[in-house]
Scaffold this active site. Structure first.
Site, PDB file in Angstrom:
ATOM      1  N   GLU A  72       0.825  -1.203   0.000  1.00 38.08           N
ATOM      2  CA  GLU A  72       0.000   0.000   0.000  1.00 38.08           C
ATOM      3  C   GLU A  72       0.863   1.258   0.000  1.00 38.08           C
ATOM      4  OE1 GLU A  72      -2.403  -3.350   1.386  1.00 38.08           O
ATOM      5  OE2 GLU A  72      -0.437  -2.601   1.960  1.00 38.08           O
ATOM      6  N   PRO A 282       9.595 -15.236  -2.669  1.00 42.71           N
ATOM      7  CA  PRO A 282       8.454 -15.343  -1.750  1.00 42.71           C
ATOM      8  C   PRO A 282       7.905 -13.979  -1.366  1.00 42.71           C
ATOM      9  CG  PRO A 282      10.299 -16.717  -1.028  1.00 42.71           C
ATOM     10  CD  PRO A 282      10.815 -15.809  -2.099  1.00 42.71           C
ATOM     11  N   ARG A 283       6.617 -13.931  -1.087  1.00 39.50           N
ATOM     12  CA  ARG A 283       5.980 -12.677  -0.696  1.00 39.50           C
ATOM     13  C   ARG A 283       6.483 -12.188   0.664  1.00 39.50           C
ATOM     14  NH1 ARG A 283       3.119  -8.247  -2.558  1.00 39.50           N
ATOM     15  NH2 ARG A 283       1.623  -7.510  -1.018  1.00 39.50           N
ATOM     16  N   ILE A 358       1.011  -4.908 -12.216  1.00 39.90           N
ATOM     17  CA  ILE A 358       1.504  -3.659 -12.788  1.00 39.90           C
ATOM     18  C   ILE A 358       3.024  -3.587 -12.777  1.00 39.90           C
ATOM     19  CG2 ILE A 358       1.461  -1.141 -12.579  1.00 39.90           C
ATOM     20  CD1 ILE A 358      -1.355  -1.478 -11.362  1.00 39.90           C
TER      21      ILE A 358
END
Length: 442
Positions: A72, A282-283, A358
């Protein structure tokens, strides 16, 4: 629920119950922070800020931007930069250390010049938010994406701080689930909505929001650190084989992707071709070691970015025998993406949904994403229609897309698509005065 009648009697009762629940569970919230602090000590630092108490002198009369975590915050960077250029002061609130660190990394000059404060978001108590408002006196607040915290929203409404949803979306599954529920009614507590698309605007409108502007997706305007692109450009010619980057893989997807890698490698070898180098990112950083162990247990030759690349992203080891390069670093995603001939965006093979497409499109890479795209409806649907993203439905689709005859296949023009969807920062800046005027005229 109209914005003019917020909070409704039902919402008032809910907020009382919500407060009691927070009081009862507060010890567990503190235990959570200390437990997370075992791996990242920043969770335990600056606890005073979570109670609305501040040691450093606050930046007052600025714009408040709430970006709960890293993703974010990154989407907010172009907007924050534009606000700073217009002479605004900024106070950023985060919940996670990753977001806070990135904020300090991105805006050191603004912090040094007392144009910006970066703090933890207060706990969900009205008295915590009241102290936050008294200290910082924000002109208005921008909540990034889909952060609907009941007490935050109610306290802003109570204390006269206009709070807007920015880069707003209401994903399909959440929208269908929340019909008639308190979470949907919370939309009425916002002063307005800056929505990603017409579809998202219609959803907010159906929940009673009237002060709405369609501004697009801020991530299309995200800056890219040049040194990451330059480092990839130096290394890429030396790899001598295609590269597939798996970006932001989440827990629960590893089995699918590992099976896909092994099957694809076998197909390339059978065709007499050198298999691609797979870069596996990995996230969550706490999964780096676990993921490396899973890849090695599958019989793949794994090397870690931390072992084979220097601080300047220069190669310090030979990758010729490497099947999978584990991206065990933070803040270098554009480097990993820039090396790729094909990008797989994580989350798409998990019920919680895919992460944004994106970033790979920003460096002009064709994208594969799994079936679960409800979290990124805009711009995923548009990107699929434009032929720059492939929407895979099954594990077999993944294997075919990674095969020697299909890797990097693309039907559309990424440059054209990207140009058509950029500019959300300007549209957001242009829309804010009118939205604020609508609030003050009520």
């Amino acid at each position: 629920m109209s914005v003019h009648s917020f909070p409704s009697p039902r919402m008032r009762w809910f907020l009382r119950f919500y407060t009691l629940l927070w009081v009862a569970l507060f010890p567990f919230a503190m235990l959570y922070l200390f437990w997370r602090g075992r791996k990242d000590g920043m969770y335990r630092e600056f606890l005073n800020e979570r109670f609305g108490a501040y040691i450093d002198k606050p930046v007052t009369n600025g714009v408040w931007v709430h970006a709960v975590s890293l993703g974010e915050f990154r989407s907010a960077v172009p907007l924050i930069s534009a606000l700073l250029e217009r002479g605004e002061k900024i106070v950023i609130t985060n919940f996670t250390p990753a977001g806070r660190r990135e904020a300090r990394k991105q805006f050191p000059e603004a912090i040094a010049n007392n144009q910006m404060s970066i703090i933890w978001v207060p706990f969900e108590f009205d008295w915590c938010f009241r102290k936050f408002f008294q200290s910082f006196r924000p002109k208005y607040g921008l909540v990034m994406e889909v952060e609907y915290w009941p007490r935050m929203i109610a306290s802003c409404h109570k204390h006269g701080v206009p709070l807007f949803i920015c880069n707003g979306q209401y994903p399909t599954k959440s929208f269908e689930r929340d019909q008639g529920r308190m979470r949907a009614e919370l939309v009425g507590g916002f002063a307005g909505v800056l929505a990603k698309s017409d579809l998202q605007a219609d959803r907010f409108r159906s929940l009673g929001a009237t002060n709405i502007a369609v501004t697009g997706e801020l991530r299309f305007d995200q800056p890219i650190a040049p040194h990451l692109l330059q480092a990839a450009a130096v290394i890429k010619p030396n790899l001598l084989r295609p590269v597939v980057t798996l970006a932001s893989v989440v827990l629960g997807e590893d089995e699918t992707y590992i099976a896909g890698i092994k099957t694809a490698r076998a197909a390339w070898l059978k065709a007499g071709k050198t298999p691609p180098l797979f870069i596996y990112v990995p996230r969550a950083p706490e999964r780096f070691d676990e993921t490396g162990a899973l890849l090695s247990a599958a019989g793949l030759n794994v090397m870690k970015r931390s072992d084979v690349l220097g601080d300047a992203l220069d190669l310090t080891a030979d990758l010729a025998g490497c099947d999978v390069l584990l991206g065990d670093s933070m803040g270098e995603m554009y480097f990993y993406l820039s090396l790729a001939d094909q990008v797989i965006v994580g989350g798409g093979f998990h019920p919680k949904g895919a992460h944004n497409v994106i970033e790979p499109l920003a460096v002009r890479k064709p994208v594969l994403v799994g079936p679960e795209i409800w979290t990124i409806e805009y711009p995923a649907f548009e990107a699929i229609e434009a032929g720059v993203v492939q929407h895979l439905q099954t594990d077999d689709d993944l294997i075919r897309a990674l095969g020697p005859n299909a890797l990097g296949e693309i039907k559309g023009d990424i440059d054209v698509f990207y140009a058509a969807h950029a500019g959300a920062t300007r549209r957001t800046i242009d829309a804010l005065p009118e939205l604020l005027s609508a609030v003050t005229s009520r």
